[in-house]
Design an enzyme around this catalytic site. Structure first.
Site, PDB file in Angstrom:
ATOM      1  N   CYS A  68       0.834  -1.068   0.003  1.00  0.00           N
ATOM      2  CA  CYS A  68      -0.024  -0.036  -0.109  1.00  0.00           C
ATOM      3  C   CYS A  68       0.935   1.200  -0.088  1.00  0.00           C
ATOM      4  O   CYS A  68       1.704   1.445  -0.852  1.00  0.00           O
ATOM      5  CB  CYS A  68      -0.969  -0.005   1.271  1.00  0.00           C
ATOM      6  SG  CYS A  68      -1.947   1.368   1.397  1.00  0.00           S
ATOM      7  N   ASP A  90      -9.714  -2.933  -7.058  1.00  0.00           N
ATOM      8  CA  ASP A  90      -8.956  -1.671  -6.579  1.00  0.00           C
ATOM      9  C   ASP A  90      -8.510  -0.872  -7.851  1.00  0.00           C
ATOM     10  O   ASP A  90      -7.276  -0.665  -7.974  1.00  0.00           O
ATOM     11  CB  ASP A  90      -7.379  -2.322  -5.938  1.00  0.00           C
ATOM     12  CG  ASP A  90      -6.916  -1.318  -5.038  1.00  0.00           C
ATOM     13  OD1 ASP A  90      -7.558  -0.100  -4.897  1.00  0.00           O
ATOM     14  OD2 ASP A  90      -5.682  -1.329  -4.833  1.00  0.00           O
ATOM     15  N   HIS A 124      -8.109  -4.115  -2.328  1.00  0.00           N
ATOM     16  CA  HIS A 124      -6.800  -3.545  -1.485  1.00  0.00           C
ATOM     17  C   HIS A 124      -6.424  -3.936  -0.393  1.00  0.00           C
ATOM     18  O   HIS A 124      -7.471  -4.372   0.693  1.00  0.00           O
ATOM     19  CB  HIS A 124      -7.194  -1.909  -1.511  1.00  0.00           C
ATOM     20  CG  HIS A 124      -5.936  -1.256  -1.322  1.00  0.00           C
ATOM     21  ND1 HIS A 124      -4.920  -0.864  -2.267  1.00  0.00           N
ATOM     22  CD2 HIS A 124      -5.473  -0.970   0.056  1.00  0.00           C
ATOM     23  CE1 HIS A 124      -3.941  -0.222  -1.649  1.00  0.00           C
ATOM     24  NE2 HIS A 124      -4.274  -0.134  -0.252  1.00  0.00           N
TER      25      HIS A 124
END
Length: 251
Positions: free
Chosen positions: A142, A189, A220
């Protein structure tokens, strides 16, 4: 800066990895990933890129509060630092500190600073007797995936990098990348995954190595088994691919 170091039980030297955390900071997940890499024969350092007031503000509970506030915000907010700060200032007082901190850590200028911090982390790893200094890789998740992408543009000694559902590095810097890169992305995502072909095209034009996989049905943060979006099947497949990638690039 502090961090978490995991090493194989036997004497090295071993290849080494930087494990870069999500937006939640150095919580249990990157530490567990570092231990998993150590069990596979890698010295793994999970640094905490958040220090000082940012570290105090960016707690998991506060970040969750910020994420709820952002749920109804414009989709381009995080890619526009000025707009992000305006949004933070418009929120109730209890939300402003973490939103302002979030705006700061996702600002491209700040992320370039984090990328430079990873150079110091790499130098620390290279100083360890248990590490083969010629075999250094990085993996980020991330927020950390975005930082690893930027890190690859500023450290020519990096051999291999893995980006888990992180934003692309600046495409005009792709020719500066020397590391081989692997990307792991979630099918559900779109804000991240739909931009990946642009990175792939830029890497190909520059003659750089980049392979990536998209996991249908995964959202995600699908690799993080401490979060609601964990997708066990995709996470297991991604782990095997990452280990295979590091075996082929670092040994």
């Amino acid at each position: 800066m502090n961090g978490y170091l995991a090493e194989p039980e036997e004497k090295g030297p071993y290849p080494a990895l930087l494990v870069v955390h999500e937006i939640f900071g150095l919580d249990d997940h990157p530490k567990d990933v570092a231990r998993r890499f150590a069990a596979q024969g890698y010295v793994a350092l999970a640094p905490n890129l958040f220090t000082g007031p940012i570290a105090e503000t960016m707690t998991p509970a506060n970040v969750q509060l910020a994420m709820r506030a952002l749920a109804g915000a414009p989709s381009d907010l995080r890619s526009n630092p000025a707009k992000f700060r305006e949004f933070a200032e418009s929120q109730p007082p209890e939300r402003r500190p973490v939103l302002e901190a979030l705006a700061q850590v996702t600002d491209p200028v700040t992320q370039d600073g984090f990328a430079r911090d990873l150079i110091a982390c790499r130098e620390f790893l290279q100083s360890l007797p248990s590490v083969n200094p010629q075999r250094i890789g990085a993996v980020g998740f991330c927020f950390g995936g975005a930082v690893v992408g930027r890190y690859a543009t500023v450290d020519p000694t990096l051999t291999a990098g893995v980006i888990f559902y992180g934003q692309n590095p600046p495409l005009d810097r792709v020719p500066q990348i020397r590391a081989q890169l692997l990307g792991q992305y979630a099918g559900e995502d779109p804000g991240i995954t739909q931009t990946v072909p642009q990175l792939a095209e830029a890497m190909e034009r520059a003659g750089r190595s980049f392979r990536y996989q998209v996991y249908p049905g995964a959202r995600h943060a699908f690799f993080n088994d401490t979060r609601p979006n964990y997708h066990a099947e995709s996470a297991a497949l991604a782990w095997n691919r990452v280990i295979e990638f590091f075996r082929s690039t670092l040994g």
